[in-house]
Design a protein around this motif. Structure first.
Motif, PDB file in Angstrom:
ATOM      1  N   HIS A  79       0.956  -1.082   0.113  1.00 24.39           N
ATOM      2  CA  HIS A  79       0.116   0.020   0.053  1.00 24.39           C
ATOM      3  C   HIS A  79       0.856   1.381  -0.101  1.00 24.39           C
ATOM      4  N   GLY A  80       0.589   2.132  -0.649  1.00 23.70           N
ATOM      5  CA  GLY A  80       1.213   3.537  -0.941  1.00 23.70           C
ATOM      6  C   GLY A  80       0.979   4.441  -0.122  1.00 23.70           C
ATOM      7  N   GLU A  81       0.162   4.421   1.118  1.00 23.54           N
ATOM      8  CA  GLU A  81       0.033   5.598   1.944  1.00 23.54           C
ATOM      9  C   GLU A  81       1.323   5.558   2.781  1.00 23.54           C
ATOM     10  N   ILE A  82       1.458   6.992   3.170  1.00 23.53           N
ATOM     11  CA  ILE A  82       2.829   7.137   3.722  1.00 23.53           C
ATOM     12  C   ILE A  82       2.982   6.633   5.138  1.00 23.53           C
ATOM     13  N   ASP A  83       1.899   6.288   5.667  1.00 21.18           N
ATOM     14  CA  ASP A  83       2.277   5.559   6.944  1.00 21.18           C
ATOM     15  C   ASP A  83       3.027   4.013   6.975  1.00 21.18           C
ATOM     16  N   HIS A  84       3.159   3.625   5.651  1.00 19.08           N
ATOM     17  CA  HIS A  84       3.750   2.379   5.413  1.00 19.08           C
ATOM     18  C   HIS A  84       4.782   2.346   4.180  1.00 19.08           C
ATOM     19  N   SER A  85       4.531   3.562   3.353  1.00 15.96           N
ATOM     20  CA  SER A  85       5.778   3.733   2.556  1.00 15.96           C
ATOM     21  C   SER A  85       6.866   4.791   2.725  1.00 15.96           C
ATOM     22  N   GLY A  86       6.644   5.525   3.992  1.00 19.05           N
ATOM     23  CA  GLY A  86       7.054   6.613   4.336  1.00 19.05           C
ATOM     24  C   GLY A  86       8.667   6.388   4.485  1.00 19.05           C
ATOM     25  N   ALA A  87       9.172   5.222   4.632  1.00 16.00           N
ATOM     26  CA  ALA A  87      10.710   4.981   4.887  1.00 16.00           C
ATOM     27  C   ALA A  87      11.241   4.684   3.514  1.00 16.00           C
ATOM     28  N   LEU A  88      10.330   4.316   2.464  1.00 17.18           N
ATOM     29  CA  LEU A  88      11.089   3.717   1.261  1.00 17.18           C
ATOM     30  C   LEU A  88      12.105   4.738   0.663  1.00 17.18           C
ATOM     31  N   PRO A  89      12.074   5.833   0.473  1.00 21.97           N
ATOM     32  CA  PRO A  89      13.190   6.862   0.245  1.00 21.97           C
ATOM     33  C   PRO A  89      14.467   6.612   0.678  1.00 21.97           C
ATOM     34  N   GLU A  90      14.344   6.804   2.085  1.00 20.89           N
ATOM     35  CA  GLU A  90      15.493   6.572   2.927  1.00 20.89           C
ATOM     36  C   GLU A  90      16.205   5.434   2.601  1.00 20.89           C
ATOM     37  N   LEU A  91      15.167   4.015   2.587  1.00 22.18           N
ATOM     38  CA  LEU A  91      15.748   2.904   2.431  1.00 22.18           C
ATOM     39  C   LEU A  91      16.446   2.433   1.041  1.00 22.18           C
ATOM     40  N   LEU A  92      15.782   3.035   0.256  1.00 16.52           N
ATOM     41  CA  LEU A  92      16.075   2.779  -1.349  1.00 16.52           C
ATOM     42  C   LEU A  92      17.192   3.790  -1.808  1.00 16.52           C
ATOM     43  N   ARG A  93      17.557   4.692  -0.893  1.00 13.76           N
ATOM     44  CA  ARG A  93      19.022   5.547  -1.160  1.00 13.76           C
ATOM     45  C   ARG A  93      20.007   4.322  -1.002  1.00 13.76           C
ATOM     46  N   GLU A  94      19.745   3.574  -0.057  1.00 17.76           N
ATOM     47  CA  GLU A  94      20.946   2.793   0.203  1.00 17.76           C
ATOM     48  C   GLU A  94      20.882   1.492  -0.545  1.00 17.76           C
ATOM     49  N   ILE A  95      19.855   1.097  -1.100  1.00 19.53           N
ATOM     50  CA  ILE A  95      19.736  -0.169  -1.902  1.00 19.53           C
ATOM     51  C   ILE A  95      19.001   0.340  -3.205  1.00 19.53           C
ATOM     52  N   PRO A  96      19.187   1.033  -4.215  1.00 25.12           N
ATOM     53  CA  PRO A  96      18.610   1.776  -4.915  1.00 25.12           C
ATOM     54  C   PRO A  96      17.900   0.780  -6.044  1.00 25.12           C
ATOM     55  N   ASN A  97      18.285  -0.069  -6.303  1.00 30.75           N
ATOM     56  CA  ASN A  97      17.989  -1.088  -7.435  1.00 30.75           C
ATOM     57  C   ASN A  97      16.968  -2.135  -7.046  1.00 30.75           C
ATOM     58  N   THR A  98      16.733  -2.340  -5.618  1.00 29.97           N
ATOM     59  CA  THR A  98      15.951  -3.438  -5.038  1.00 29.97           C
ATOM     60  C   THR A  98      14.676  -3.452  -5.796  1.00 29.97           C
ATOM     61  N   PRO A  99      14.049  -4.444  -6.094  1.00 30.41           N
ATOM     62  CA  PRO A  99      12.853  -4.468  -6.924  1.00 30.41           C
ATOM     63  C   PRO A  99      11.588  -4.314  -5.898  1.00 30.41           C
ATOM     64  N   VAL A 100      10.842  -3.211  -6.339  1.00 31.74           N
ATOM     65  CA  VAL A 100       9.775  -3.036  -5.374  1.00 31.74           C
ATOM     66  C   VAL A 100       8.382  -3.326  -5.935  1.00 31.74           C
ATOM     67  N   TYR A 101       7.836  -4.617  -5.257  1.00 33.21           N
ATOM     68  CA  TYR A 101       6.504  -5.204  -5.667  1.00 33.21           C
ATOM     69  C   TYR A 101       5.570  -4.366  -5.488  1.00 33.21           C
ATOM     70  N   CYS A 102       4.378  -4.364  -6.324  1.00 35.59           N
ATOM     71  CA  CYS A 102       3.306  -3.431  -5.804  1.00 35.59           C
ATOM     72  C   CYS A 102       2.119  -3.737  -7.043  1.00 35.59           C
ATOM     73  N   THR A 103       1.072  -3.136  -6.737  1.00 34.20           N
ATOM     74  CA  THR A 103      -0.088  -3.391  -8.090  1.00 34.20           C
ATOM     75  C   THR A 103       0.605  -2.219  -8.892  1.00 34.20           C
ATOM     76  N   ALA A 104      -0.275  -2.026 -10.258  1.00 35.64           N
ATOM     77  CA  ALA A 104       0.114  -1.137 -11.167  1.00 35.64           C
ATOM     78  C   ALA A 104      -0.444   0.233 -10.239  1.00 35.64           C
ATOM     79  N   LYS A 105      -1.719   0.381  -9.698  1.00 37.92           N
ATOM     80  CA  LYS A 105      -1.994   1.501  -9.033  1.00 37.92           C
ATOM     81  C   LYS A 105      -1.045   1.910  -7.807  1.00 37.92           C
ATOM     82  N   GLY A 106      -0.415   0.844  -7.133  1.00 31.72           N
ATOM     83  CA  GLY A 106       0.559   1.220  -6.226  1.00 31.72           C
ATOM     84  C   GLY A 106       1.844   1.932  -6.821  1.00 31.72           C
ATOM     85  N   ALA A 107       2.303   1.584  -7.896  1.00 27.31           N
ATOM     86  CA  ALA A 107       3.570   2.159  -8.400  1.00 27.31           C
ATOM     87  C   ALA A 107       3.086   3.560  -9.077  1.00 27.31           C
ATOM     88  N   GLN A 108       1.724   3.731  -9.519  1.00 26.68           N
ATOM     89  CA  GLN A 108       1.336   5.157  -9.658  1.00 26.68           C
ATOM     90  C   GLN A 108       1.549   5.974  -8.499  1.00 26.68           C
TER      91      GLN A 108
END
Ligand code: FEO
Length: 395
Positions: A79-108
């Motif tokens: 789910h993309g709401e920020i209470d669950h996705s809020g740390a993705l930027p910080e995390l993906l700065r460290e491991i930027p190419n890691t695949p993020v699995y989500c729905t098509a709407k989730g990616a949008q």
């Protein structure tokens, strides 16, 4: 501190004891909350969801104590709401190419929130991800409660990672339902359902039957807020089916605001009349300017009927009623009856206005309501009592 759930799964979320408001000021979280994130270590390593942004650095630094981030093979964003996705930027700065699995709407939604072109892998219901001994099965759950929402099921361990569904805003160090006070737990679970999921009840029923149709064993339900359902985990699924089916108890809720107590006196007299007519009904009164709005909404959810009361002030009703009416319109309660009452001095149009609003809330209007001029005396309070008796007789 990370908490081991099974040999392969560890809770790595954040308990937020301080949280008192959620969704801005739209939802009171008097018991705090948690943002549950889960780390799966099979042959592949998977992180399911993260935490709210203010805790992003703390989350990533604690995750590093648990695992070398480079070992994470996949991230699942249910789910993309920020209470669950809020740390993705910080995390993906460290491991930027890691695949993020989500729905098509989730990616949008994630792109629209963070404006980053991460390595998104979009999935649909029935898609699977092999992680070694076990696999993950994805189930889209659109509008439960956002268009992108998704569940992830882990075979072998038989865990349903349900994200917001089956959650509660309930901070506790005890991770499981059998370790907490169940009356507190269910008070938070019903508040969560009433205030967030009510408008999607038809979808809740459909989705639950769809998932039950897969005949997957469920040993644990791991939501993204609150406790994990471990003891009889599907009890909350059964409860959701009841709540989603136009749930109501034998309760009437009277919600009023008052300037100089005239409307309060009316409310109390109406309650007396209702109880004289039917001792089996539970009647609850709330001054909307003094009570928690989300607790009132939860009581509306439990009720078969509602009475709204306000004096007429500047040709309108008091503002605390206005906020609740907007909430009730949005929540689209079904099969509830209602009427209005209030005191007045001269123009007195509020009962008519409230009755119109009741209709817009989707409630069945029981009658044209009741008005009292200025401050009700004993005779007028008797009339209010009679009105309460008539009201319940019409339900
Ligand atoms: Fe829809 Fe807990 O976020």
């Amino acid at each position: 501190m990370a908490k081991k759930i099974t040999d392969k799964v560890t809770w790595v979320g954040k308990i937020d004891w301080e949280l008192k408001e959620f969704h801005g000021n739209e939802y009171s979280t008097n018991k705090g909350s948690s943002y549950n994130s889960y780390l799966i270590r099979d042959k592949k390593t998977v992180l399911i969801d993260t935490v709210w942004q203010p805790y992003d650095k703390e989350f990533v630094s604690r995750l590093k104590q648990e695992i070398d981030l480079k070992e994470i093979d996949y991230i699942i964003a249910n789910h993309g709401e920020i209470d669950h996705s809020g740390a993705l930027p910080e995390l993906l700065r460290e491991i930027p190419n890691t695949p993020v699995y989500c729905t098509a709407k989730g990616a949008q939604i994630l792109k629209a929130h963070y404006h980053e072109d991460w390595n998104f892998v979009t999935v649909k219901t029935g898609d699977t991800l092999d992680i070694g001994e076990n696999k993950l099965i994805f189930v889209e759950a659109p509008m439960l409660h956002w268009p992108d929402s998704m569940f992830t099921y882990m075979t072998g361990e038989n865990i349903l990672f349900s994200n917001d569904a089956f959650g509660q805003h309930f901070a506790t160090e005890s991770l499981y339902n059998d370790l907490v006070d169940n009356s507190e737990l269910y008070a938070e679970a019903i508040k969560y359902y009433a205030n967030i999921l009510t408008p999607f009840s038809a979808l809740v029923i459909k989705k639950i039957h769809e998932v039950l149709g897969f005949n997957l064993p469920v040993d644990l339900i791991c939501p993204s807020h609150g406790i994990i359902w471990k003891e009889n985990p599907t009890q909350i699924v059964e409860q959701y089916l009841k709540w989603a089916d136009n749930y109501q108890e034998n309760q009437i809720t009277i919600i009023y605001d008052t300037m100089w107590n005239a409307t309060r006196k009316m409310a109390e007299a109406i309650a007396e009349g209702i109880l004289e007519a039917d001792k089996s009904v539970t009647v609850k009164l709330f001054n909307s300017s003094k009570e928690d709005k989300n607790d009132i909404i939860t009581e509306v959810f439990r009720s078969k009927a509602v009475l709204l009361g306000s004096p007429t002030v500047n040709n309108g009703y008091l503002h605390s009623l206005g906020g609740l009416i907007e909430m009730m319109k949005g929540l689209k309660f079904k099969k509830k009856s209602a009427a209005a009452f209030g005191s007045y001095g001269w123009s007195g149009e509020v009962v008519k206005q409230l009755t119109e609003e009741i209709e817009k809330c989707g409630f069945k209007v029981v009658d044209e309501g009741h008005r009292s001029l200025w401050v009700p005396d004993e005779a007028e309070l008797s009339v209010c009592k009679e009105y309460g008796k008539e009201f319940i007789s019409k339900l």
